[in-house]
Design a protein around this motif. Structure first.
Motif, PDB file in Angstrom:
ATOM      1  N   LEU A   1       0.872  -1.228   0.051  1.00 57.20           N
ATOM      2  CA  LEU A   1       0.031   0.069   0.164  1.00 57.20           C
ATOM      3  C   LEU A   1       1.140   1.324   0.106  1.00 57.20           C
ATOM      4  O   LEU A   1       1.886   1.255   0.714  1.00 57.20           O
ATOM      5  N   VAL A   2       0.559   2.265  -0.779  1.00 57.99           N
ATOM      6  CA  VAL A   2       1.497   3.425  -0.920  1.00 57.99           C
ATOM      7  C   VAL A   2       0.240   4.549  -1.016  1.00 57.99           C
ATOM      8  O   VAL A   2      -0.502   4.941  -1.880  1.00 57.99           O
ATOM      9  N   GLU A   3       0.412   5.284   0.101  1.00 50.85           N
ATOM     10  CA  GLU A   3      -0.409   6.481   0.085  1.00 50.85           C
ATOM     11  C   GLU A   3       0.401   7.601  -0.431  1.00 50.85           C
ATOM     12  O   GLU A   3       1.491   7.865  -0.520  1.00 50.85           O
TER      13      GLU A   3
ATOM     14  N   ALA B   1      -3.049   0.135  -4.157  1.00 50.73           N
ATOM     15  CA  ALA B   1      -2.494  -1.089  -3.778  1.00 50.73           C
ATOM     16  C   ALA B   1      -2.141  -2.020  -4.783  1.00 50.73           C
ATOM     17  O   ALA B   1      -2.650  -1.827  -5.748  1.00 50.73           O
ATOM     18  N   SER B   2      -1.207  -2.933  -4.361  1.00 50.80           N
ATOM     19  CA  SER B   2      -0.502  -3.697  -5.586  1.00 50.80           C
ATOM     20  C   SER B   2      -0.249  -5.209  -4.721  1.00 50.80           C
ATOM     21  O   SER B   2      -0.536  -5.354  -3.566  1.00 50.80           O
TER      22      SER B   2
ATOM     23  N   ALA C   1      -5.407  -2.650   4.829  1.00 53.74           N
ATOM     24  CA  ALA C   1      -6.069  -3.604   4.124  1.00 53.74           C
ATOM     25  C   ALA C   1      -6.399  -4.756   4.997  1.00 53.74           C
ATOM     26  O   ALA C   1      -5.474  -5.412   6.032  1.00 53.74           O
ATOM     27  N   VAL C   2      -7.372  -5.314   4.922  1.00 59.15           N
ATOM     28  CA  VAL C   2      -7.842  -6.590   5.670  1.00 59.15           C
ATOM     29  C   VAL C   2      -8.723  -7.558   4.643  1.00 59.15           C
ATOM     30  O   VAL C   2      -9.678  -6.805   3.929  1.00 59.15           O
TER      31      VAL C   2
ATOM     32  N   PRO D   1      -7.445  -0.986  14.560  1.00 54.46           N
ATOM     33  CA  PRO D   1      -6.161  -1.075  13.694  1.00 54.46           C
ATOM     34  C   PRO D   1      -5.643  -2.568  13.666  1.00 54.46           C
ATOM     35  O   PRO D   1      -5.205  -2.996  12.891  1.00 54.46           O
ATOM     36  N   ARG D   2      -6.037  -3.345  14.976  1.00 54.69           N
ATOM     37  CA  ARG D   2      -5.205  -4.480  15.091  1.00 54.69           C
ATOM     38  C   ARG D   2      -5.683  -5.627  14.380  1.00 54.69           C
ATOM     39  O   ARG D   2      -4.859  -6.722  13.931  1.00 54.69           O
ATOM     40  N   ASP D   3      -6.684  -5.300  13.749  1.00 48.02           N
ATOM     41  CA  ASP D   3      -7.371  -6.501  12.794  1.00 48.02           C
ATOM     42  C   ASP D   3      -6.812  -6.545  11.221  1.00 48.02           C
ATOM     43  O   ASP D   3      -7.160  -7.192  10.251  1.00 48.02           O
ATOM     44  N   PHE D   4      -6.262  -5.428  11.151  1.00 47.40           N
ATOM     45  CA  PHE D   4      -5.607  -5.121   9.586  1.00 47.40           C
ATOM     46  C   PHE D   4      -4.463  -5.677   9.540  1.00 47.40           C
ATOM     47  O   PHE D   4      -3.633  -5.552  10.395  1.00 47.40           O
ATOM     48  N   THR D   5      -4.225  -6.388   8.091  1.00 47.23           N
ATOM     49  CA  THR D   5      -2.989  -7.031   7.863  1.00 47.23           C
ATOM     50  C   THR D   5      -1.907  -6.296   7.203  1.00 47.23           C
ATOM     51  O   THR D   5      -0.722  -6.361   7.563  1.00 47.23           O
ATOM     52  N   TYR D   6      -2.265  -5.393   6.417  1.00 47.91           N
ATOM     53  CA  TYR D   6      -1.344  -4.657   5.630  1.00 47.91           C
ATOM     54  C   TYR D   6      -1.647  -3.160   5.884  1.00 47.91           C
ATOM     55  O   TYR D   6      -2.600  -2.716   6.179  1.00 47.91           O
ATOM     56  N   TRP D   7      -0.402  -2.477   5.791  1.00 50.46           N
ATOM     57  CA  TRP D   7      -0.319  -1.116   6.264  1.00 50.46           C
ATOM     58  C   TRP D   7       0.539  -0.227   5.359  1.00 50.46           C
ATOM     59  O   TRP D   7       1.759  -0.794   4.742  1.00 50.46           O
TER      60      TRP D   7
END
Length: 123
Positions: A3-5, A23-24, A97-98, A107-113
């Protein structure tokens, strides 16, 4: 999933900004996406989220009516349109992303940052 913001910056109160998160990854289009933010000295907090198919969107009460999250499935990109910005919106904004969005969205449920993009709102 990577993920790139982008899109953060300095804006005056009442102004607008649009953040993007690209997202990629092979299955990135299958994931629910969200924006969180973290101000200095505060915990990371939920801002908004959207399901993998863009069928449902969720917002924190503090941003309802001012922020809009959208998703371009073809570009695998999500956007956060922020209007009527306030100084209290100043924070580092993260895309995450989750596989399945479950409420409450934490937040803790999300896999990718992503790495985060800074939004500063001056008064």
């Amino acid at each position: 999933v990577q993920l790139v913001e982008s899109g953060g910056g300095l804006v005056q109160a009442g102004g607008s900004l649009r953040l993007s998160c690209a997202a990629s990854g092979r299955t990135s289009s299958d994931y629910g996406m969200a924006w969180f933010r973290q101000a200095i000295g505060k915990e990371r907090e939920f801002v908004t989220a959207i399901t993998w198919d863009a069928a449902s969107t969720y917002y924190a009460d503090s941003v309802k009516g001012r922020f809009t999250m959208t998703r371009d499935l073809a570009k695998n990109t999500v956007y956060l349109q922020m209007n009527s910005l306030k100084p209290e919106d100043t924070a580092l904004y993260y895309c995450a992303a989750v596989y399945t969005i479950v409420r409450p969205i934490i937040p803790r449920d999300f896999t990718y940052w992503g790495q985060g993009t800074l939004v500063t709102v001056s008064s």
